[in-house]
Design an enzyme around this catalytic site. Structure first.
Site, PDB file in Angstrom:
ATOM      1  N   SER A 142       0.854  -1.197   0.000  1.00  0.00           N
ATOM      2  CA  SER A 142       0.000   0.000   0.000  1.00  0.00           C
ATOM      3  C   SER A 142       0.882   1.236   0.000  1.00  0.00           C
ATOM      4  CB  SER A 142      -0.869   0.012   1.267  1.00  0.00           C
ATOM      5  OG  SER A 142      -1.489   1.265   1.429  1.00  0.00           O
ATOM      6  N   TYR A 155      -1.906  -0.972  10.602  1.00  0.00           N
ATOM      7  CA  TYR A 155      -2.143  -1.338   9.189  1.00  0.00           C
ATOM      8  C   TYR A 155      -0.943  -0.919   8.331  1.00  0.00           C
ATOM      9  CZ  TYR A 155      -3.839  -1.315   4.416  1.00  0.00           C
ATOM     10  OH  TYR A 155      -3.961  -1.535   3.061  1.00  0.00           O
TER      11      TYR A 155
HETATM   12  N1  LIG Z   1      -8.712  -0.177  -1.532  1.00  0.00           N
HETATM   13  C1  LIG Z   1      -7.678   0.492  -1.119  1.00  0.00           C
HETATM   14  O1  LIG Z   1      -7.741   1.734  -0.973  1.00  0.00           O
HETATM   15  C2  LIG Z   1      -6.377  -0.218  -0.852  1.00  0.00           C
HETATM   16  C3  LIG Z   1      -5.195   0.534  -0.897  1.00  0.00           C
HETATM   17  C4  LIG Z   1      -3.992  -0.112  -0.663  1.00  0.00           C
HETATM   18  C5  LIG Z   1      -3.961  -1.480  -0.423  1.00  0.00           C
HETATM   19  N2  LIG Z   1      -5.129  -2.179  -0.383  1.00  0.00           N
HETATM   20  C6  LIG Z   1      -5.036  -3.624  -0.119  1.00  0.00           C
HETATM   21  O2  LIG Z   1      -5.731  -4.319  -1.127  1.00  0.00           O
HETATM   22  C7  LIG Z   1      -6.101  -5.611  -0.654  1.00  0.00           C
HETATM   23  C8  LIG Z   1      -7.539  -5.912  -1.048  1.00  0.00           C
HETATM   24  O3  LIG Z   1      -8.402  -4.994  -0.406  1.00  0.00           O
HETATM   25  P1  LIG Z   1      -9.620  -4.302  -1.161  1.00  0.00           P
HETATM   26  O4  LIG Z   1      -9.285  -2.884  -1.323  1.00  0.00           O
HETATM   27  O5  LIG Z   1     -10.016  -5.093  -2.347  1.00  0.00           O
HETATM   28  O6  LIG Z   1     -10.721  -4.375  -0.003  1.00  0.00           O
HETATM   29  P2  LIG Z   1     -12.065  -5.230   0.106  1.00  0.00           P
HETATM   30  O7  LIG Z   1     -12.976  -4.917  -1.015  1.00  0.00           O
HETATM   31  O8  LIG Z   1     -12.538  -4.982   1.506  1.00  0.00           O
HETATM   32  O9  LIG Z   1     -11.570  -6.735  -0.054  1.00  0.00           O
HETATM   33  C9  LIG Z   1     -10.876  -7.412   0.952  1.00  0.00           C
HETATM   34  C10 LIG Z   1     -10.898  -8.884   0.627  1.00  0.00           C
HETATM   35  O10 LIG Z   1     -10.157  -9.583   1.645  1.00  0.00           O
HETATM   36  C11 LIG Z   1     -10.975 -10.629   2.148  1.00  0.00           C
HETATM   37  N3  LIG Z   1     -10.728 -10.883   3.564  1.00  0.00           N
HETATM   38  C12 LIG Z   1     -10.873 -10.012   4.598  1.00  0.00           C
HETATM   39  N4  LIG Z   1     -10.630 -10.629   5.756  1.00  0.00           N
HETATM   40  C13 LIG Z   1     -10.340 -11.927   5.458  1.00  0.00           C
HETATM   41  C14 LIG Z   1     -10.018 -13.072   6.225  1.00  0.00           C
HETATM   42  N5  LIG Z   1      -9.947 -12.998   7.566  1.00  0.00           N
HETATM   43  N6  LIG Z   1      -9.771 -14.230   5.602  1.00  0.00           N
HETATM   44  C15 LIG Z   1      -9.852 -14.319   4.244  1.00  0.00           C
HETATM   45  N7  LIG Z   1     -10.157 -13.279   3.455  1.00  0.00           N
HETATM   46  C16 LIG Z   1     -10.397 -12.096   4.064  1.00  0.00           C
HETATM   47  C17 LIG Z   1     -12.407 -10.116   1.974  1.00  0.00           C
HETATM   48  O11 LIG Z   1     -13.322 -11.217   1.892  1.00  0.00           O
HETATM   49  P3  LIG Z   1     -14.269 -11.722   3.081  1.00  0.00           P
HETATM   50  O12 LIG Z   1     -14.753 -10.513   3.819  1.00  0.00           O
HETATM   51  O13 LIG Z   1     -15.333 -12.466   2.335  1.00  0.00           O
HETATM   52  O14 LIG Z   1     -13.402 -12.617   3.902  1.00  0.00           O
HETATM   53  C18 LIG Z   1     -12.305  -9.446   0.617  1.00  0.00           C
HETATM   54  O15 LIG Z   1     -12.450 -10.388  -0.408  1.00  0.00           O
HETATM   55  C19 LIG Z   1      -5.852  -5.589   0.853  1.00  0.00           C
HETATM   56  O16 LIG Z   1      -4.658  -6.277   1.143  1.00  0.00           O
HETATM   57  C20 LIG Z   1      -5.697  -4.105   1.160  1.00  0.00           C
HETATM   58  O17 LIG Z   1      -4.888  -3.888   2.290  1.00  0.00           O
HETATM   59  C21 LIG Z   1      -6.331  -1.588  -0.591  1.00  0.00           C
END
Ligand SMILES: NC(=O)c1ccc[n+]([C@@H]2O[C@H](COP(=O)([O-])OP(=O)(O)OC[C@H]3O[C@@H](n4cnc5c(N)ncnc54)[C@H](OP(=O)(O)O)[C@@H]3O)[C@@H](O)[C@H]2O)c1
Length: 260
Positions: A142, A155
């Site tokens: 990130s 985080y």
């Molecule tokens: N969006 C942003 O602004 C941003 C920026 C930088 C980095 N990221 C990173 O991108 C990655 C994906 O996040 P996203 O933005 O796509 O958010 P998101 O839409 O909230 O997706 C998160 C995913 O992780 C899964 N997850 C959460 N807790 C889990 C657990 N305990 N076991 C297994 N799966 C789990 C969720 O599925 P379930 O709830 O069904 O388990 C969901 O599929 C993350 O690593 C996040 O830190 C995001």
């Protein structure tokens, strides 16, 4: 690059980036194993990808914040007789607020998910890839991994770990013909902020990108065997300005950006 017949494991495939990674890999004809806690959205996505792309898709519900979940998942995949060629270590969550106001069990679960599960899955699957002298791994860090960010203390620290781990492993795995790429997104339109309990300020909204565009940058960088990529010009400029700014000032700026 056509990935016909190869298997990709995508964690966090029930929403956000994970769904986009799955779609991009299926469009290149890769078979998929989808992992997250919620099976409903993954089953729906799986049906869609089987119909649209004619690929095989397995759904493996798992809570990766539970100690031992990564090893259990690896065992299940081994029992299915699947060799994973591409590992997209995407599942993760944020937690916004003052460190001492955050419940310790929620912090621990986030560290297990963002850091331990990523480390374990990478170790387990990289070993197999090295033996076969082929494979790709994508880690999701990130923009918040590049500097200390009050409000995102833990985080941000998990993502700094992923960034540093990934860039080091890129160099270690290269000689075995296994590629590892780190993708660092900035603010992106997924459920991340909602889950983290963070409201989107004006500056955060100005930096906001679409998940499909970010995932595509990540997949392309991985297939081009790049070590690390920051998604988007604005986010690249943030990282560049970090290089030129005293660390204490970086933290103050990030705190202001997130609190509005
Ligand atoms: N969006 C942003 O602004 C941003 C920026 C930088 C980095 N990221 C990173 O991108 C990655 C994906 O996040 P996203 O933005 O796509 O958010 P998101 O839409 O909230 O997706 C998160 C995913 O992780 C899964 N997850 C959460 N807790 C889990 C657990 N305990 N076991 C297994 N799966 C789990 C969720 O599925 P379930 O709830 O069904 O388990 C969901 O599929 C993350 O690593 C996040 O830190 C995001």
């Amino acid at each position: 690059m056509n990935l016909n017949g190869k298997w990709a494991l995508v964690t966090g495939a029930s929403s956000g980036f994970g769904v986009e990674f799955a779609k991009l890999l299926a469009a290149r004809s890769a078979n998929l194993v989808l992992v997250a806690r919620r099976s409903g959205p993954m089953e729906e996505l799986a049906d869609n990808l089987r119909r649209t792309n004619g690929v095989q898709v397995m759904v493996e519900p798992a809570d990766l914040s539970v100690p031992g979940a990564a090893a259990e998942l690896k065992n299940k995949i081994d029992r299915l007789g699947i060799d994973v060629d591409i590992l997209v270590n995407n599942a993760g969550r944020g937690l916004y607020g003052e460190f001492l106001d955050q419940p310790l069990d929620t912090i621990t679960a986030m560290v297990n998910l963002n850091l331990m599960a990523v480390t374990e899955l990478t170790h387990l699957f990289a070993q197999q890839m090295i033996n076969r002298r082929t494979g790709h791994i994508l880690l999701i860090a990130s923009l918040l991994g590049y500097q200390a960010t009050p409000g995102y203390a833990v985080y941000g620290a998990t993502k700094a770990y992923v960034l540093v781990l990934g860039e080091a492993l890129h160099a270690e795995l290269k000689k075995h013909n296994v590629n590892l790429t780190v993708l660092s997104p900035g603010p992106t339109e997924t459920s991340f902020a909602h889950v983290a309990g963070q409201r989107n300020t004006l500056v955060v909204r100005a930096l906001m990108m679409e998940p499909g565009a970010v995932a595509s940058l990540g997949v392309n960088a991985m297939l081009q065997r790049k070590s690390s990529i920051v998604a988007g010009l604005m986010n690249k400029l943030v990282v560049l300005s970090d290089r030129l700014t005293p660390r204490v000032l970086q933290s103050l700026i990030m705190q202001k950006v997130l609190s509005g």
